[in-house]
Design a protein around this motif. Structure first.
Motif, PDB file in Angstrom:
ATOM      1  N   ASP A  87      64.540   3.729 -42.813  1.00  0.00           N
ATOM      2  CA  ASP A  87      64.861   2.724 -41.729  1.00  0.00           C
ATOM      3  C   ASP A  87      65.246   1.853 -43.335  1.00  0.00           C
ATOM      4  O   ASP A  87      64.916   1.611 -44.627  1.00  0.00           O
ATOM      5  CB  ASP A  87      63.254   2.194 -41.451  1.00  0.00           C
ATOM      6  CG  ASP A  87      63.468   2.845 -40.280  1.00  0.00           C
ATOM      7  OD1 ASP A  87      64.273   3.265 -39.442  1.00  0.00           O
ATOM      8  OD2 ASP A  87      62.074   3.286 -39.871  1.00  0.00           O
ATOM      9  N   PRO A  88      66.246   0.441 -42.285  1.00  0.00           N
ATOM     10  CA  PRO A  88      66.695  -0.657 -43.472  1.00  0.00           C
ATOM     11  C   PRO A  88      65.450  -1.154 -43.329  1.00  0.00           C
ATOM     12  O   PRO A  88      65.454  -2.170 -42.228  1.00  0.00           O
ATOM     13  CB  PRO A  88      68.249  -0.998 -42.459  1.00  0.00           C
ATOM     14  CG  PRO A  88      67.899  -0.696 -41.118  1.00  0.00           C
ATOM     15  CD  PRO A  88      66.720   0.206 -40.987  1.00  0.00           C
ATOM     16  N   LEU A  89      65.437  -1.308 -45.090  1.00  0.00           N
ATOM     17  CA  LEU A  89      63.597  -2.975 -44.519  1.00  0.00           C
ATOM     18  C   LEU A  89      64.931  -3.834 -45.678  1.00  0.00           C
ATOM     19  O   LEU A  89      66.041  -3.849 -46.030  1.00  0.00           O
ATOM     20  CB  LEU A  89      63.601  -2.556 -45.738  1.00  0.00           C
ATOM     21  CG  LEU A  89      62.428  -2.873 -46.650  1.00  0.00           C
ATOM     22  CD1 LEU A  89      60.646  -3.472 -45.662  1.00  0.00           C
ATOM     23  CD2 LEU A  89      61.876  -2.149 -47.948  1.00  0.00           C
ATOM     24  N   VAL A  90      64.571  -5.118 -44.829  1.00  0.00           N
ATOM     25  CA  VAL A  90      64.455  -6.376 -46.121  1.00  0.00           C
ATOM     26  C   VAL A  90      63.325  -7.767 -45.783  1.00  0.00           C
ATOM     27  O   VAL A  90      62.216  -7.496 -45.777  1.00  0.00           O
ATOM     28  CB  VAL A  90      65.096  -7.201 -44.292  1.00  0.00           C
ATOM     29  CG1 VAL A  90      65.447  -9.018 -44.814  1.00  0.00           C
ATOM     30  CG2 VAL A  90      66.637  -6.982 -43.989  1.00  0.00           C
ATOM     31  N   ARG A 186      54.138   8.679 -41.146  1.00  0.00           N
ATOM     32  CA  ARG A 186      55.508   8.295 -41.339  1.00  0.00           C
ATOM     33  C   ARG A 186      54.886   6.470 -42.281  1.00  0.00           C
ATOM     34  O   ARG A 186      54.399   6.174 -41.320  1.00  0.00           O
ATOM     35  CB  ARG A 186      56.607   7.951 -40.233  1.00  0.00           C
ATOM     36  CG  ARG A 186      56.741   9.242 -39.535  1.00  0.00           C
ATOM     37  CD  ARG A 186      57.519   8.743 -38.394  1.00  0.00           C
ATOM     38  NE  ARG A 186      58.043   9.707 -37.726  1.00  0.00           N
ATOM     39  CZ  ARG A 186      58.532   9.949 -36.799  1.00  0.00           C
ATOM     40  NH1 ARG A 186      58.968   8.834 -35.783  1.00  0.00           N
ATOM     41  NH2 ARG A 186      58.850  11.155 -36.438  1.00  0.00           N
ATOM     42  N   ASN A 187      55.655   6.657 -43.350  1.00  0.00           N
ATOM     43  CA  ASN A 187      55.217   5.285 -43.581  1.00  0.00           C
ATOM     44  C   ASN A 187      56.136   3.729 -43.179  1.00  0.00           C
ATOM     45  O   ASN A 187      57.517   3.434 -43.396  1.00  0.00           O
ATOM     46  CB  ASN A 187      55.375   5.523 -45.197  1.00  0.00           C
ATOM     47  CG  ASN A 187      55.204   4.123 -46.256  1.00  0.00           C
ATOM     48  OD1 ASN A 187      54.342   2.915 -45.350  1.00  0.00           O
ATOM     49  ND2 ASN A 187      54.887   4.392 -47.433  1.00  0.00           N
ATOM     50  N   GLU A 188      55.848   4.174 -41.748  1.00  0.00           N
ATOM     51  CA  GLU A 188      56.362   2.748 -41.244  1.00  0.00           C
ATOM     52  C   GLU A 188      56.565   1.010 -41.525  1.00  0.00           C
ATOM     53  O   GLU A 188      55.337   1.308 -42.099  1.00  0.00           O
ATOM     54  CB  GLU A 188      55.383   2.800 -38.841  1.00  0.00           C
ATOM     55  CG  GLU A 188      55.815   4.025 -38.700  1.00  0.00           C
ATOM     56  CD  GLU A 188      57.481   4.257 -37.399  1.00  0.00           C
ATOM     57  OE1 GLU A 188      58.198   3.210 -38.252  1.00  0.00           O
ATOM     58  OE2 GLU A 188      57.468   4.929 -37.346  1.00  0.00           O
ATOM     59  N   ILE A 189      57.422   0.934 -41.262  1.00  0.00           N
ATOM     60  CA  ILE A 189      57.420  -0.872 -42.050  1.00  0.00           C
ATOM     61  C   ILE A 189      56.785  -1.857 -41.239  1.00  0.00           C
ATOM     62  O   ILE A 189      56.614  -2.678 -41.419  1.00  0.00           O
ATOM     63  CB  ILE A 189      59.407  -1.349 -42.386  1.00  0.00           C
ATOM     64  CG1 ILE A 189      59.911   0.040 -43.531  1.00  0.00           C
ATOM     65  CG2 ILE A 189      58.861  -1.841 -42.969  1.00  0.00           C
ATOM     66  CD1 ILE A 189      61.550   0.140 -43.099  1.00  0.00           C
TER      67      ILE A 189
END
Ligand code: ATP
Length: 454
Positions: A87-90, A186-189
Motif C-alpha cells: 500500500d502507498p504509505l505517507v 496484513r500489516n494494515e497501515i
C-alpha cells in the motif's frame, strides 16, 4: 424510518454483552485488535457454518481444505505478494502519524481543527512509498538468511499450491472448487472501524477452477450466488449492492472483479470480492515450482490450465454486517428496547428457557425443558432477576425465542413462546416444543426492519 444503528452502539453492545472485547485490555489494549467473547464466538461460528453449508453441503462441486499459515516463502514470490502486495504509505513529519496515500480523503490529520492530512498549515507529509503488508517472522532458533517466512496475507495461495493434491484425491474435474476458512494477516497501515479492518482476521475463500471458455459464465454465477447468500441470511437487499471494479482498480491477476458491498454506518464498503483470476495463479506456481499444474482429461487427452473464479469474503466483516443490519431499537410501553434482529440461524442462542419465578416447582420443570431443547439447538437457562430484565438480555443477544415456564405450566404442561421480533406470545405444549422450534428455525426469515424501511 431512519436506521438508528451507529458503529459506537455496535461496539458498546458487543462489549457489554460479551460479543467482542478490545484485545489485551488490561494492558491498555493493542490498536485495532479484538478478542471474541462467548456470544461473538457463537455468532461468527454460525456465519462460517452457513458459508460451509452453502459451499459444501448444498453443492457437489466444492471440496474443503485447511492449509498452513506459514508456507514456503516462494509461494509469496510466485503469487506476486513479495513484490506487489503493498500500500502507498505517507508519513507526517509533524504529528508522526501514518496514512494510506489512497485514503487521505477519509483520514484525519493529527492537528486541531481536524482536517485531512496535508490540509493543516503544520502538516509536513513525505512522498508516498510502497509498504509491504506481509508480516515477516523467522523459523528456527537462528535468525539467519533463508529462515524468513511470512504469515499468509490471504488463504487463497494455500489452495493453489494444493491444486494437484486435491485433483488427485477428489476425482473432480473442472468446474470444481476448493474452499477454505482461516486466519490471514496484513500489516494494515490504517486499521479501524472495529472489526471491519484489523491486522489479523479470518477469510472465507473459495477458488473455483473452470475450463477457460466457461469463466465468464461462472463469474456471473458466483456474483449472483454470493449476493443471494447474504440476503437469505437476512441482510436487507437495499443495504447490499454489487459494484464492478474500474479498470484502474483491478489487481494484477484479475480480468474482472466485483465487490459485494454493504451500507455500513461508515458508508458503502466491501464485504467480499469476486474475481476472475484467469490462469494467473496456477501458471505462476507452475513456473516457480517447475510443476505441471493443469487438468488432463484422460478420455480425450485434452489438457489445459483452468481459469479461476474466486469469491473471497471476510468472516469478521460479514459478522459485523450481520450485527449492524440486525441492530434495532424500539419503543415498547414507554421504554426503549434494544435488540438484535438476527436471522434465527445466525443467532448465537436459539432459545432461552426462563422460569417465571424461582419457586413453586417452576425451575425444576424449566430445567427439564432446557435439558431437552439443548440436545437440539444452542439453548440457555436463566432464572436470575425479573422476567423483564431477562427478556431484555435475550433481546440484546438476538435470541429469537424465549420459553417461559409459569404456574399454568404445572397444571397443563404448556409454556409460552415469546417471539423476539413480534413480541407475540404463543402457548405451546412442552411435548411439541422442540419440533415447533426446529420448524421455526428452518423457516425462511426476513428482517422486520425491511417492511418498516419501506
Ligand atoms: P480492502 O480493499 O478492504 O483492503 P481487499 O480488497 O484488500 O480489502 P481482499 O484481498 O479481496 O480484500 O480480501 C477478501 C476479503 O477479506 C475482503 O472482502 C474482506 O471481507 C476481508 N478482509 C480483507 N482485509 C481485511 C482486514 N484487514 N480486516 C478484516 N477483513 C479483511
Amino acid at each position: 424510518m431512519a436506521d438508528v444503528v451507529t458503529m459506537e452502539k455496535i461496539v458498546s453492545l458487543c462489549k457489554r454483552r460479551g460479543f467482542v472485547f478490545p484485545s489485551s485490555e488490561i494492558y491498555g489494549g493493542v490498536g485495532s485488535t479484538y478478542d471474541y467473547g462467548h456470544y461473538g464466538v457463537l455468532l461468527k461460528t454460525n456465519v462460517k457454518n452457513e458459508w460451509w453449508r452453502a459451499m459444501l453441503q448444498e453443492r457437489d462441486d466444492v471440496v474443503a481444505l485447511d492449509s498452513a499459515i506459514i508456507q514456503h516463502p516462494k509461494v509469496w514470490e510466485a503469487s506476486g505478494h513479495l513484490a506487489g502486495f503493498t500500500d502507498p504509505l505517507v508519513d507526517c513529519r509533524t504529528c508522526k502519524l501514518r496514512f494510506r496515500a489512497d485514503h487521505i480523503g477519509e483520514s484525519a490529520c493529527g492537528r486541531r481543527p481536524s482536517l485531512h492530512p496535508g490540509e493543516h498549515e503544520e502538516c509536513d507529509l513525505t512522498e508516498a512509498r510502497d509498504f509491504n503488508l506481509m508480516f515477516e517472522t523467522t523459523v528456527g532458533p537462528v535468525k539467519e538468511e533463508g529462515a524468513t517466512v511470512y504469515l499468509r496475507p490471504e488463504t487463497a495461495q494455500g489452495i493453489f499450491v494444493n491444486f494437484k493434491n486435491v485433483l488427485q484425491f477428489s476425482r473432480k474435474k473442472p468446474p470444481f472448487g476448493i474452499a477454505q476458512i482461516g486466519k490471514s494477516f496484513r500489516n494494515e497501515i490504517t486499521p479501524g472501524n472495529f472489526v471491519f479492518r484489523t491486522r489479523e482476521f479470518e477469510q472465507m475463500e473459495m477458488e473455483f477452477f473452470v475450463p477457460p471458455a466457461e469463466a465468464p459464465r461462472w463469474f456471473e454465477h458466483w456474483l449472483a450466488e454470493r449476493e443471494r447468500w447474504y440476503v437469505e441470511l437476512g441482510i436487507r437487499p437495499d443495504h447490499l449492492r454489487l459494484r464492478a471494479h474500474e479498470a484502474d482498480e483491478l489487481s494484477h491477476y484479475s480480468s474482472g472483479t466485483s465487490d459485494v458491498e454493504y451500507l455500513f454506518p461508515i458508508g458503502w464498503s466491501e464485504l467480499e470480492g469476486i474475481a476472475n483470476r484467469g490462469d494467473f495463479d496456477l501458471s505462476a506456481h507452475a513456473a516457480h515450482a517447475r510443476e505441471k499444474l493443469e487438468y488432463v482429461d484422460t478420455a480425450s487427452g485434452e489438457r489445459y490450465v483452468p481459469y479461476v473464479i474466486e469469491p473471497a469474503a471476510g468472516a469478521d466483516r460479514a459478522t459485523l454486517a450481520f450485527l449492524v443490519d440486525a441492530y434495532d431499537e424500539e419503543e415498547v410501553e414507554g421504554e426503549t428496547r434494544t435488540l438484535l434482529r438476527l436471522h434465527p440461524r445466525l443467532a448465537p442462542v436459539k432459545v432461552a428457557v426462563l422460569p417465571l419465578v424461582k419457586k413453586d416447582g417452576q425451575p425444576e420443570v424449566a430445567q427439564e425443558v432446557y435439558a431437552d431443547l439443548r440436545r437440539r439447538m444452542q439453548a440457555e437457562y436463566d432464572e436470575g432477576g425479573s422476567i423483564g430484565k431477562r427478556y431484555r438480555r435475550q433481546d440484546e443477544i438476538g435470541t429469537p425465542w424465549s420459553v417461559t415456564v409459569d404456574h399454568q405450566t404445572l397444571e397443563d404442561r404448556t409454556v409460552t413462546v415469546r417471539d423476539r421480533d413480534s413480541l407475540a406470545q404463543d402457548r405451546v405444549a412442552i411435548d411439541a416444543l422442540g419440533d415447533e422450534l426446529e420448524r421455526r428455525l428452518r423457516a425462511p426469515w426476513s428482517s422486520p426492519k425491511l417492511s418498516r424501511d419501506a
